[in-house]
Every structure is written in structure tokens, then in C-alpha cells.
Design a protein around this motif. Structure first.
Motif, PDB file in Angstrom:
ATOM      1  N   LYS A  28       0.834  -1.202   0.000  1.00  0.00           N
ATOM      2  CA  LYS A  28       0.000   0.000   0.000  1.00  0.00           C
ATOM      3  C   LYS A  28       0.869   1.253   0.000  1.00  0.00           C
ATOM      4  CE  LYS A  28      -3.984   2.073   2.127  1.00  0.00           C
ATOM      5  NZ  LYS A  28      -5.063   1.954   3.082  1.00  0.00           N
ATOM      6  N   ILE A  29       1.934   1.238   0.778  1.00  0.00           N
ATOM      7  CA  ILE A  29       2.860   2.383   0.818  1.00  0.00           C
ATOM      8  C   ILE A  29       3.518   2.579  -0.536  1.00  0.00           C
ATOM      9  CG2 ILE A  29       5.031   3.219   1.816  1.00  0.00           C
ATOM     10  CD1 ILE A  29       4.116   1.812   4.443  1.00  0.00           C
ATOM     11  N   TRP A  30       3.976   1.480  -1.150  1.00  0.00           N
ATOM     12  CA  TRP A  30       4.594   1.583  -2.478  1.00  0.00           C
ATOM     13  C   TRP A  30       3.601   2.108  -3.511  1.00  0.00           C
ATOM     14  CZ3 TRP A  30       9.409   1.949  -3.727  1.00  0.00           C
ATOM     15  CH2 TRP A  30      10.384   1.367  -2.929  1.00  0.00           C
ATOM     16  N   ALA A  31       2.353   1.656  -3.416  1.00  0.00           N
ATOM     17  CA  ALA A  31       1.330   2.116  -4.359  1.00  0.00           C
ATOM     18  C   ALA A  31       1.093   3.613  -4.201  1.00  0.00           C
ATOM     19  CB  ALA A  31       0.034   1.350  -4.147  1.00  0.00           C
ATOM     20  N   GLN A  32       1.026   4.083  -2.963  1.00  0.00           N
ATOM     21  CA  GLN A  32       0.824   5.510  -2.732  1.00  0.00           C
ATOM     22  C   GLN A  32       2.012   6.318  -3.249  1.00  0.00           C
ATOM     23  OE1 GLN A  32       0.021   5.626   1.474  1.00  0.00           O
ATOM     24  NE2 GLN A  32      -2.164   5.283   1.181  1.00  0.00           N
ATOM     25  N   ALA A  33       3.207   5.820  -3.038  1.00  0.00           N
ATOM     26  CA  ALA A  33       4.407   6.511  -3.532  1.00  0.00           C
ATOM     27  C   ALA A  33       4.406   6.544  -5.057  1.00  0.00           C
ATOM     28  CB  ALA A  33       5.664   5.816  -3.017  1.00  0.00           C
ATOM     29  N   GLY A  34       4.026   5.442  -5.670  1.00  0.00           N
ATOM     30  CA  GLY A  34       3.966   5.390  -7.128  1.00  0.00           C
ATOM     31  C   GLY A  34       2.925   6.345  -7.690  1.00  0.00           C
ATOM     32  N   MET A  35       1.780   6.425  -7.047  1.00  0.00           N
ATOM     33  CA  MET A  35       0.733   7.334  -7.510  1.00  0.00           C
ATOM     34  C   MET A  35       1.173   8.790  -7.355  1.00  0.00           C
ATOM     35  SD  MET A  35      -1.460   5.342  -8.776  1.00  0.00           S
ATOM     36  CE  MET A  35      -2.837   6.411  -9.102  1.00  0.00           C
ATOM     37  N   LYS A  36       1.916   9.094  -6.294  1.00  0.00           N
ATOM     38  CA  LYS A  36       2.434  10.451  -6.113  1.00  0.00           C
ATOM     39  C   LYS A  36       3.432  10.781  -7.221  1.00  0.00           C
ATOM     40  CE  LYS A  36       4.720  13.460  -2.755  1.00  0.00           C
ATOM     41  NZ  LYS A  36       4.176  14.652  -3.335  1.00  0.00           N
ATOM     42  N   ALA A  37       4.309   9.824  -7.533  1.00  0.00           N
ATOM     43  CA  ALA A  37       5.273  10.036  -8.620  1.00  0.00           C
ATOM     44  C   ALA A  37       4.556  10.249  -9.941  1.00  0.00           C
ATOM     45  CB  ALA A  37       6.227   8.848  -8.707  1.00  0.00           C
ATOM     46  N   LEU A  38       3.517   9.470 -10.180  1.00  0.00           N
ATOM     47  CA  LEU A  38       2.748   9.616 -11.414  1.00  0.00           C
ATOM     48  C   LEU A  38       2.115  11.002 -11.502  1.00  0.00           C
ATOM     49  CD1 LEU A  38       1.541   8.393 -13.976  1.00  0.00           C
ATOM     50  CD2 LEU A  38      -0.323   7.518 -12.558  1.00  0.00           C
TER      51      LEU A  38
ATOM     52  N   TYR B 199      -0.372   5.248 -18.621  1.00  0.00           N
ATOM     53  CA  TYR B 199      -0.907   4.030 -18.006  1.00  0.00           C
ATOM     54  C   TYR B 199      -0.275   3.731 -16.657  1.00  0.00           C
ATOM     55  CZ  TYR B 199      -2.042   3.510 -22.941  1.00  0.00           C
ATOM     56  OH  TYR B 199      -2.487   3.738 -24.212  1.00  0.00           O
ATOM     57  N   GLY B 200       0.234   4.749 -16.003  1.00  0.00           N
ATOM     58  CA  GLY B 200       0.961   4.561 -14.746  1.00  0.00           C
ATOM     59  C   GLY B 200       0.174   3.853 -13.675  1.00  0.00           C
ATOM     60  N   ASP B 201      -1.111   4.172 -13.556  1.00  0.00           N
ATOM     61  CA  ASP B 201      -1.911   3.507 -12.532  1.00  0.00           C
ATOM     62  C   ASP B 201      -1.974   2.005 -12.777  1.00  0.00           C
ATOM     63  OD1 ASP B 201      -3.421   4.001 -14.847  1.00  0.00           O
ATOM     64  OD2 ASP B 201      -5.300   4.140 -13.715  1.00  0.00           O
ATOM     65  N   LYS B 202      -2.121   1.609 -14.034  1.00  0.00           N
ATOM     66  CA  LYS B 202      -2.171   0.184 -14.367  1.00  0.00           C
ATOM     67  C   LYS B 202      -0.812  -0.484 -14.152  1.00  0.00           C
ATOM     68  CE  LYS B 202      -5.915   0.698 -17.714  1.00  0.00           C
ATOM     69  NZ  LYS B 202      -6.262   2.062 -17.351  1.00  0.00           N
ATOM     70  N   ILE B 203       0.267   0.213 -14.488  1.00  0.00           N
ATOM     71  CA  ILE B 203       1.613  -0.326 -14.300  1.00  0.00           C
ATOM     72  C   ILE B 203       1.890  -0.548 -12.819  1.00  0.00           C
ATOM     73  CG2 ILE B 203       4.082   0.198 -14.502  1.00  0.00           C
ATOM     74  CD1 ILE B 203       3.358   1.644 -17.163  1.00  0.00           C
ATOM     75  N   ILE B 204       1.516   0.435 -11.992  1.00  0.00           N
ATOM     76  CA  ILE B 204       1.739   0.319 -10.548  1.00  0.00           C
ATOM     77  C   ILE B 204       0.949  -0.843  -9.973  1.00  0.00           C
ATOM     78  CG2 ILE B 204       1.337   1.453  -8.328  1.00  0.00           C
ATOM     79  CD1 ILE B 204       2.024   4.103  -9.823  1.00  0.00           C
ATOM     80  N   TYR B 205      -0.340  -0.952 -10.337  1.00  0.00           N
ATOM     81  CA  TYR B 205      -1.164  -2.040  -9.811  1.00  0.00           C
ATOM     82  C   TYR B 205      -0.657  -3.392 -10.281  1.00  0.00           C
ATOM     83  CZ  TYR B 205      -4.429   1.433  -8.050  1.00  0.00           C
ATOM     84  OH  TYR B 205      -4.994   2.478  -7.371  1.00  0.00           O
ATOM     85  N   CYS B 206      -0.181  -3.474 -11.513  1.00  0.00           N
ATOM     86  CA  CYS B 206       0.375  -4.723 -12.014  1.00  0.00           C
ATOM     87  C   CYS B 206       1.651  -5.089 -11.255  1.00  0.00           C
ATOM     88  CB  CYS B 206       0.649  -4.606 -13.505  1.00  0.00           C
ATOM     89  SG  CYS B 206       1.337  -6.093 -14.245  1.00  0.00           S
ATOM     90  N   ALA B 207       2.486  -4.099 -10.988  1.00  0.00           N
ATOM     91  CA  ALA B 207       3.742  -4.345 -10.274  1.00  0.00           C
ATOM     92  C   ALA B 207       3.498  -4.842  -8.849  1.00  0.00           C
ATOM     93  CB  ALA B 207       4.575  -3.073 -10.248  1.00  0.00           C
ATOM     94  N   MET B 208       2.398  -4.368  -8.283  1.00  0.00           N
ATOM     95  CA  MET B 208       2.092  -4.811  -6.922  1.00  0.00           C
ATOM     96  C   MET B 208       1.623  -6.256  -6.930  1.00  0.00           C
ATOM     97  SD  MET B 208       0.246  -1.473  -5.306  1.00  0.00           S
ATOM     98  CE  MET B 208      -0.666  -2.509  -4.248  1.00  0.00           C
TER      99      MET B 208
END
Length: 53
Positions: free
Chosen positions: A4-14, A44-53
Motif C-alpha cells: 500500500k505504501i509503495w502504491a501511494q508513492a507510485g501514484m504520487k510520482a505519477l 498508463y501509470g496507474d495500471k503499471i503500478i497495480y500490475c507491479a504490486m
């Protein structure tokens, strides 16, 4: 919890990339980003982040 922390960090970067990109391309040739990971991440950053998780 870590994911969850990584996802939030990724969304902030996006969000930051999406904010910076229009200003960056206004002075550069935007075709440099065609078919690049940066462009895919911007579009497609949101999809990339969710896939990476």
C-alpha cells in the motif's frame, strides 16, 4: 501494508510526472517520448503500478 505504501508513492510520482510533463515538452520535442516507458507510465501509470504490486 508495504504494498500500500509503495502504491501511494507510485501514484504520487505519477501525479508529479503528469504535472511536469506539459512544461517539459513545451520547450523540447515531445516526439522524444514516443514509444518510451516515460510516456507509457504517464498514460498508463496507474495500471503499471497495480500490475507491479
Amino acid at each position: 501494508m508495504i504494498n500500500k505504501i509503495w502504491a501511494q508513492a507510485g501514484m504520487k510520482a505519477l501525479a508529479e510526472i503528469a504535472d511536469i510533463y506539459p512544461r517539459m515538452t513545451s520547450i523540447h520535442d515531445s516526439s522524444l517520448f514516443d514509444a518510451s516507458f516515460a510516456m507509457d507510465f504517464l498514460n498508463y501509470g496507474d495500471k503499471i503500478i497495480y500490475c507491479a504490486m
